[in-house]
Design a protein around this motif. Structure first.
Motif, PDB file in Angstrom:
ATOM      1  N   THR A 164       0.808  -1.225   0.000  1.00 44.89           N
ATOM      2  CA  THR A 164       0.000   0.000   0.000  1.00 44.89           C
ATOM      3  C   THR A 164       0.842   1.277   0.000  1.00 44.89           C
ATOM      4  N   ASN A 165       0.177   2.342  -0.391  1.00 43.70           N
ATOM      5  CA  ASN A 165       0.864   3.605  -0.701  1.00 43.70           C
ATOM      6  C   ASN A 165       1.269   4.416   0.529  1.00 43.70           C
ATOM      7  N   LEU A 166       2.157   5.366   0.295  1.00 48.40           N
ATOM      8  CA  LEU A 166       2.709   6.212   1.365  1.00 48.40           C
ATOM      9  C   LEU A 166       3.191   7.529   0.748  1.00 48.40           C
ATOM     10  N   PRO A 167       3.414   8.555   1.562  1.00 49.11           N
ATOM     11  CA  PRO A 167       3.933   9.810   1.002  1.00 49.11           C
ATOM     12  C   PRO A 167       5.453   9.745   0.817  1.00 49.11           C
ATOM     13  N   GLN A 168       5.960  10.571  -0.075  1.00 52.16           N
ATOM     14  CA  GLN A 168       7.404  10.579  -0.357  1.00 52.16           C
ATOM     15  C   GLN A 168       8.197  10.841   0.929  1.00 52.16           C
ATOM     16  N   THR A 169       9.143  10.004   1.231  1.00 55.66           N
ATOM     17  CA  THR A 169      10.025  10.013   2.424  1.00 55.66           C
ATOM     18  C   THR A 169       9.341   9.539   3.710  1.00 55.66           C
ATOM     19  N   MET A 170       8.015   9.517   3.731  1.00 56.39           N
ATOM     20  CA  MET A 170       7.237   9.087   4.914  1.00 56.39           C
ATOM     21  C   MET A 170       7.375  10.018   6.112  1.00 56.39           C
ATOM     22  N   MET A 171       7.936  11.206   5.897  1.00 56.32           N
ATOM     23  CA  MET A 171       8.051  12.127   7.029  1.00 56.32           C
ATOM     24  C   MET A 171       7.070  13.290   6.916  1.00 56.32           C
ATOM     25  N   VAL A 172       5.939  13.035   6.315  1.00 60.27           N
ATOM     26  CA  VAL A 172       4.810  13.967   6.289  1.00 60.27           C
ATOM     27  C   VAL A 172       3.553  13.127   6.481  1.00 60.27           C
ATOM     28  N   TYR A 173       2.478  13.788   6.880  1.00 59.21           N
ATOM     29  CA  TYR A 173       1.254  12.980   6.987  1.00 59.21           C
ATOM     30  C   TYR A 173       0.306  13.234   5.819  1.00 59.21           C
ATOM     31  N   GLU A 174       0.934  13.508   4.639  1.00 58.85           N
ATOM     32  CA  GLU A 174       0.202  13.522   3.372  1.00 58.85           C
ATOM     33  C   GLU A 174       0.166  12.094   2.835  1.00 58.85           C
ATOM     34  N   SER A 175      -0.228  11.934   1.554  1.00 61.96           N
ATOM     35  CA  SER A 175      -0.399  10.571   1.057  1.00 61.96           C
ATOM     36  C   SER A 175       0.049  10.421  -0.387  1.00 61.96           C
ATOM     37  N   SER A 176       0.985  11.283  -0.828  1.00 62.05           N
ATOM     38  CA  SER A 176       1.302  11.285  -2.251  1.00 62.05           C
ATOM     39  C   SER A 176       2.794  11.168  -2.520  1.00 62.05           C
ATOM     40  N   ASN A 177       3.134  10.508  -3.606  1.00 65.01           N
ATOM     41  CA  ASN A 177       4.532  10.465  -4.055  1.00 65.01           C
ATOM     42  C   ASN A 177       4.534  10.413  -5.578  1.00 65.01           C
ATOM     43  N   PRO A 178       5.664  10.828  -6.211  1.00 70.00           N
ATOM     44  CA  PRO A 178       5.682  10.898  -7.678  1.00 70.00           C
ATOM     45  C   PRO A 178       5.567   9.531  -8.363  1.00 70.00           C
ATOM     46  N   ILE A 179       5.874   8.448  -7.659  1.00 64.66           N
ATOM     47  CA  ILE A 179       5.830   7.131  -8.318  1.00 64.66           C
ATOM     48  C   ILE A 179       4.387   6.620  -8.392  1.00 64.66           C
ATOM     49  N   TYR A 180       3.751   6.551  -7.250  1.00 58.67           N
ATOM     50  CA  TYR A 180       2.443   5.881  -7.207  1.00 58.67           C
ATOM     51  C   TYR A 180       1.258   6.857  -7.136  1.00 58.67           C
ATOM     52  N   GLY A 181       1.541   8.147  -7.001  1.00 59.89           N
ATOM     53  CA  GLY A 181       0.455   9.131  -6.977  1.00 59.89           C
ATOM     54  C   GLY A 181      -0.160   9.298  -5.596  1.00 59.89           C
ATOM     55  N   GLU A 182      -1.376   9.860  -5.596  1.00 56.14           N
ATOM     56  CA  GLU A 182      -2.007  10.317  -4.357  1.00 56.14           C
ATOM     57  C   GLU A 182      -3.141   9.401  -3.892  1.00 56.14           C
ATOM     58  N   THR A 183      -3.087   9.020  -2.616  1.00 53.76           N
ATOM     59  CA  THR A 183      -4.173   8.221  -2.023  1.00 53.76           C
ATOM     60  C   THR A 183      -5.212   9.168  -1.430  1.00 53.76           C
ATOM     61  N   ARG A 184      -6.485   8.790  -1.551  1.00 58.72           N
ATOM     62  CA  ARG A 184      -7.562   9.662  -1.058  1.00 58.72           C
ATOM     63  C   ARG A 184      -8.290   9.018   0.130  1.00 58.72           C
ATOM     64  N   ASN A 185      -9.052   9.869   0.806  1.00 59.25           N
ATOM     65  CA  ASN A 185      -9.759   9.389   2.003  1.00 59.25           C
ATOM     66  C   ASN A 185     -11.004   8.577   1.611  1.00 59.25           C
ATOM     67  N   PRO A 186     -11.202   7.399   2.224  1.00 57.28           N
ATOM     68  CA  PRO A 186     -12.354   6.571   1.831  1.00 57.28           C
ATOM     69  C   PRO A 186     -13.696   7.190   2.212  1.00 57.28           C
ATOM     70  N   HIS A 187     -13.695   8.156   3.147  1.00 61.48           N
ATOM     71  CA  HIS A 187     -14.961   8.763   3.568  1.00 61.48           C
ATOM     72  C   HIS A 187     -15.248  10.057   2.813  1.00 61.48           C
ATOM     73  N   ASP A 188     -14.261  10.620   2.179  1.00 64.85           N
ATOM     74  CA  ASP A 188     -14.429  11.821   1.360  1.00 64.85           C
ATOM     75  C   ASP A 188     -13.179  11.963   0.482  1.00 64.85           C
ATOM     76  N   PRO A 189     -13.299  11.561  -0.782  1.00 63.56           N
ATOM     77  CA  PRO A 189     -12.114  11.495  -1.652  1.00 63.56           C
ATOM     78  C   PRO A 189     -11.430  12.844  -1.902  1.00 63.56           C
ATOM     79  N   LYS A 190     -12.090  13.948  -1.513  1.00 61.81           N
ATOM     80  CA  LYS A 190     -11.401  15.239  -1.692  1.00 61.81           C
ATOM     81  C   LYS A 190     -10.452  15.497  -0.525  1.00 61.81           C
TER      82      LYS A 190
END
Ligand SMILES: CCCCCCCCCCCCCCCCCCCCCC(=O)NCCO
Length: 590
Positions: free
Chosen positions: A194-220
């Protein structure tokens, strides 16, 4: 004109030629350097593009395969609806086949990742393992046939662990890590990464390889991070048990934002060998590994299955303390501390209510609840930054050299990792004067690096002193455990974590003191919470941003954290189970 240099003469024609040669050599070197940079970046982009296509193709192939070999919708949904205890029981007594359970979860995971982008690739070997499970005779292992998902930074033989960084593409791992080996030994079937943010030292969910993961309760909105894909996949019903890592909240933030359970154990209780962290050498506040699950039974089963001689033998740094049922099953009334406000920025009304409701449940169950004041949260944050960015962020900038920096990471990367110290001080001044907040300056200066070994030892002493202070505060109040908000706010729009990053104080406190912390979904944001948000105090810039970004969050999940002194994971789980049971009973009666 002629110049005489000791034994030979130089005319101005020769001087001119020398200057031309020097300038030509310099511009050649410079253009060589620039071209090399452009070339390297080009190669990196190509590598990222190829990896992304491979990942998409693998997911699509799995989807196509399931079209032919999948279960009927009814059968699939019956399996997906089962809580962990029932699923385990049916796999144990043979009334469910491991292959059917695997197919059910594979198909749900592939279905939800189409919109949410939480899976980076399927683990193809899962099928063979499930078939082997179904052929097995004799005593079954506790995780027999249970599919588990893994954050991409868990080493799995033959797969890359990139952490969202191009540098680590095409570096397949030679072996499974200790947790993966133990899970397999216990009968589990790793099936999705499963996906993770670039470097894993942020609590975002995106990286240039696999793209951005969205929230299952509100994809925005974001799922939180850095175990973003895990939180999202389990929250969307595509996995029943998963594993992630946590240095500052990376298990607990996605658990809170996606409405799932998790446990960040004490670092050392279970193995952390064989997970990709950028700064593995920063051992003062190291990364924890831990489970995420749909329910507390899932966490308990995971811990029971991992705390076994197989793991203690594979990683001898782990103290051989098996799961202690006598603590988990104990009914002794406890003294529990609570707080709503960590002393930096208040938690939003829904998070405050979550703690209040858990407090009421625990009081009803006979426990004593006492208000707890967190000592010096500014110091905890400063220590965190000193311990994880103490090298002035060199390991991070080295890891990202020539890489594409993800848009969600750009500001953090620039300000925390790349900016020179003077700029960090200027930014700190801005936060203090305009943002009415002195803490960012401390954090930013800490991220400029520790300048000498004696200063580093000073940090070690400060950390020990802070940990002792926390312990003494708990002792003074005779506290067995603490409950606190799952996070300062519910899920916010994608890409905005940088604007509210001070909220990480709610989770990284327990990494700084190395206490086990679990997170349990207890409620959802209501219309009333949204109204109360109007009165949310906005003294600092971060608080203003939290108020703004929290609007429109009705229906989003809210978790509460359960915390106990080091190595008391069973106590954390006991309290979580008690509250989960009371909430379920309450729901049944209302
Ligand atoms: C980025 C903002 C710059 C201004 C600095 C403001 C400081 C305010 C206090 C915040 C301190 C911490 C800043 C660092 C952010 C770290 C976020 C960590 C998220 C979770 C990481 C994690 O657990 N990773 C797990 C890896 O396995």
């Amino acid at each position: 004109m002629k110049f005489k240099f000791s034994s030979f003469e130089v005319d101005d024609g020769m001087l001119h030629s020398a200057a031309v040669i020097t300038a030509a050599t310099f511009s050649c070197l410079m253009s060589g350097f620039v071209l090399q940079n452009i070339w390297r970046k080009y190669i990196v982009r190509q590598r990222i593009k190829r990896r992304r296509e491979e990942s998409k193709l693998s997911i699509q192939k799995m989807g196509d395969y399931l079209m032919q070999h999948g279960l009927s919708v009814d059968k699939r949904n019956i399996i997906l609806d089962m809580p962990m205890a029932e699923l385990q029981r049916k796999l144990q007594n043979g009334s469910l086949k491991a292959l059917d359970v695997l197919r059910a979860y594979q198909s749900k995971a592939i279905e939800v990742t189409k919109d949410l982008n939480c899976v980076v690739e399927p683990i193809w070997e899962a099928e063979e393992q499930a078939i082997a499970c179904d052929f097995m005779t004799g005593k079954k292992s506790p995780l027999h046939g249970i599919p588990v998902s893994l954050k991409e930074n868990y080493h799995v033989q033959g797969y890359d662990s990139t952490g969202g960084m191009a540098k680590f593409i095409d570096c397949p791992q030679p072996d499974d890590n200790v947790i993966v080996k133990t899970l397999k030994e216990q009968g589990a079937i790793p099936f999705m990464r499963t996906n993770l943010p670039q470097t894993m030292m942020v609590y975002e969910s995106s990286n240039p390889i696999y793209g951005e993961t969205r929230n299952p309760h509100d994809p925005k909105r974001g799922p939180g991070g850095s175990s973003s894909g895990e939180g999202c996949l389990i929250g969307a019903g595509g996995s029943v048990l998963g594993f992630g890592t946590d240095i500052g909240g990376s298990l607990r933030i996605p658990a809170h934002m996606c409405g799932v359970c998790c446990l960040k154990p004490t670092v050392g209780r279970i193995s952390t060998e064989g997970t990709h962290e950028v700064h593995k050498g920063a051992t003062l506040v190291p990364g924890a590994t831990g489970p995420l699950s749909r329910d507390v039974d899932g966490l308990v089963l995971a811990m029971k299955s991992l705390l076994v001689s197989h793991m203690f033998e594979l990683d001898r740094s782990v103290p051989p303390i098996p799961f202690r049922p006598e603590i988990y099953e104990d009914h002794r009334p406890l003294r529990i501390g609570y707080f709503h406000d960590i002393g930096y920025m208040p938690s939003v009304p829904a998070c405050e209510r979550g703690v209040r409701e858990v407090r009421e449940i625990l009081e009803k169950n006979g426990h004593t609840l006492i208000e707890f004041k967190v000592p010096r949260v500014d110091k905890a944050l400063e220590l965190f930054a000193q311990c994880v960015f103490g090298d002035g962020c060199k390991t991070f900038t080295d890891a990202l050299k020539y890489d594409v920096v993800d848009p969600s990471f750009k500001l953090t990367y620039f300000l925390i990792h790349q900016a020179p110290e003077w700029l960090k001080r200027v930014a700190g001044f801005f936060y203090r004067t305009v943002g009415h907040d002195p803490i960012p300056k401390k954090v930013l200066v800490a991220a400029a690096g520790i300048k000498s070994v004696s200063k580093w030892w000073g940090v070690v002493e400060d950390l020990q002193a802070y940990r002792k202070k926390f312990e003494m505060e708990m002792r003074a109040n005779k506290l067995d455990a603490i409950i606190s908000p799952g996070f300062a706010y519910a899920a916010i729009p994608l890409g905005k974590a940088f604007l509210t990053v001070g909220a990480v104080a709610y989770t990284n406190l327990y990494n700084v003191i190395n206490y086990p912390a679990g997170s349990l979904p207890v409620t959802k944001v209501t219309e009333e919470d949204e109204k109360l948000l109007e009165n949310y105090p906005t003294k600092t810039l971060y608080a203003k941003n939290i108020k703004k970004l929290s609007k429109g969050s009705v229906g989003l999940p809210i978790n509460v954290q359960f915390v106990a002194p080091p190595y008391q994971e069973e106590l954390v789980l006991r309290l979580m189970k008690e509250v989960e049971t009371s909430i379920k009973l309450g729901e049944r009666h209302s």
